[in-house]
Write an enzyme that holds these catalytic residues in place. Sequence first.
Site, PDB file in Angstrom:
ATOM      1  N   THR A  72      -8.159  16.566  -1.911  1.00  0.00           N
ATOM      2  CA  THR A  72      -8.948  15.332  -2.036  1.00  0.00           C
ATOM      3  C   THR A  72     -10.265  15.617  -2.755  1.00  0.00           C
ATOM      4  O   THR A  72     -10.646  14.904  -3.692  1.00  0.00           O
ATOM      5  CB  THR A  72      -9.223  14.743  -0.631  1.00  0.00           C
ATOM      6  OG1 THR A  72      -7.965  14.400  -0.041  1.00  0.00           O
ATOM      7  CG2 THR A  72     -10.118  13.531  -0.690  1.00  0.00           C
ATOM      8  N   CYS A 317      -1.124  11.082   5.137  1.00  0.00           N
ATOM      9  CA  CYS A 317      -2.570  11.317   5.070  1.00  0.00           C
ATOM     10  C   CYS A 317      -3.333  10.106   5.579  1.00  0.00           C
ATOM     11  O   CYS A 317      -4.462  10.215   6.004  1.00  0.00           O
ATOM     12  CB  CYS A 317      -3.004  11.590   3.641  1.00  0.00           C
ATOM     13  SG  CYS A 317      -2.198  13.000   2.933  1.00  0.00           S
TER      14      CYS A 317
HETATM   15  N1  PLP Z   1      -2.715  14.437  -3.657  1.00  0.00           N
HETATM   16  C1  PLP Z   1      -1.483  14.261  -3.174  1.00  0.00           C
HETATM   17  C2  PLP Z   1      -0.395  13.869  -4.099  1.00  0.00           C
HETATM   18  C3  PLP Z   1      -1.241  14.433  -1.814  1.00  0.00           C
HETATM   19  O1  PLP Z   1      -0.014  14.248  -1.335  1.00  0.00           O
HETATM   20  C4  PLP Z   1      -2.314  14.799  -0.970  1.00  0.00           C
HETATM   21  C5  PLP Z   1      -2.109  14.910   0.495  1.00  0.00           C
HETATM   22  O2  PLP Z   1      -1.265  14.229   1.042  1.00  0.00           O
HETATM   23  C6  PLP Z   1      -3.581  14.990  -1.526  1.00  0.00           C
HETATM   24  C7  PLP Z   1      -3.743  14.797  -2.878  1.00  0.00           C
HETATM   25  C8  PLP Z   1      -4.759  15.372  -0.707  1.00  0.00           C
HETATM   26  O3  PLP Z   1      -4.771  16.748  -0.405  1.00  0.00           O
HETATM   27  P1  PLP Z   1      -5.633  17.273   0.846  1.00  0.00           P
HETATM   28  O4  PLP Z   1      -4.816  16.948   2.060  1.00  0.00           O
HETATM   29  O5  PLP Z   1      -5.758  18.749   0.620  1.00  0.00           O
HETATM   30  O6  PLP Z   1      -6.917  16.584   0.817  1.00  0.00           O
END
Ligand code: PLP
Length: 372
Positions: A72, A317
């Site tokens: 993120t 998420c």
């Molecule tokens: N991008 C995608 C495509 C994701 O699936 C996710 C998490 O689900 C993220 C970004 C975010 O990653 P993080 O959990 O390390 O913040």
Amino acid sequence: MKRTIYLDYNATAPIRESVVDAVSTAMRAVGNPSSVHAAGRAARGIVEEARAMVAALVNSRPRDVVFTASGTEATNMVIRGTGAKSLLISAIEHECGAAAARESGLPVTTLPVSSTGALDLEALKSALEKAEKPALVSVMIANNEMGAIQDISGIAAIAKGYGAFVHTDAVQAAGKLTLDFKALGVDYLTLSAHKIGGPQGIGAVVLAPTAPLKALVVGGGQELSRRSGTENVAGIAGFGAAAMDAMVGIGDAERLSVMRDRIEEAVSAHANEAVVVGRDGERLPNTSCIIMPGVKGETQVMHFDLNGICVSSGSACSSGKVKVSQVLTGLGYEPEMAEASIRVSLGYKTEEADVDAFIEAWKSIYNRTRQR
Ligand code: PLP
């Protein structure tokens, strides 16, 4: 006690043994990587060794890898930090990209996708023509909810014709597809360790040598002044170990796609009305998004949970917040259908018996809801 069947790899993959070893070794070492004494140099050595491993995962130069605290953060950093005057993002980007774009204060164009998730290239061209220059095009390689894979090198070639910067979120593609930063032709690529069996809370931006990137976090000038703050040495060590294993794990794609297809065939054979989202498009080998019409995704997730099976509805998420999946509505599904979807995502520990259990549970949940 019944074994938990974990089919939610796209939310977080189970941590790999090599990662636990690398993290615990790094945690036992003393030293700040910025210190010049022996302990500091040892910590620096751990960070740089891991950086080379993460770079190898995407075939980039180690010095072009910037560690962040998550996927993120990595994507936020790119969306906010290129100096672009306008943003073009796909309709099915992860919320971290979509929200960063909305909050950027820049004009944002949302690009449509086909029913199988492929970006509309004509819409991309016409948006690029109108967009204030330079634009930043941000399109994920692989979608987290239903696995659609984009032709990123084709998208990058078009965008470059208009002098745009190109970012791709490779969080879900890493470890599932072979990635070559240079061949993709992008300026920025973002990663997250916990999707490939590494620790949670560590991510990275990979950037082209000449690509501008303004720091989001300033202070001590770590990461070549691109991301300040003492490095998460243990997390970085774990990311490196996960990257090494994930490269080997790409060879597992065929096994996973066979299991994934078995799930989809069984579900469709049992219930004609079941929908496998994006089935005919190019997809990740491990991901299946299945709609059971009339049964809310969260309800299905609860039933699966009672059967000892972990899957997710919409994007994990954002679970806890019950809202319709933007991805499915972006693909053209009505909200009632989008709400009735679950995501099943397989990975390196998934076995045939897990697939059997999922299929049995799916059928029994479906039958029960149809008896009412
Ligand atoms: N991008 C995608 C495509 C994701 O699936 C996710 C998490 O689900 C993220 C970004 C975010 O990653 P993080 O959990 O390390 O913040």
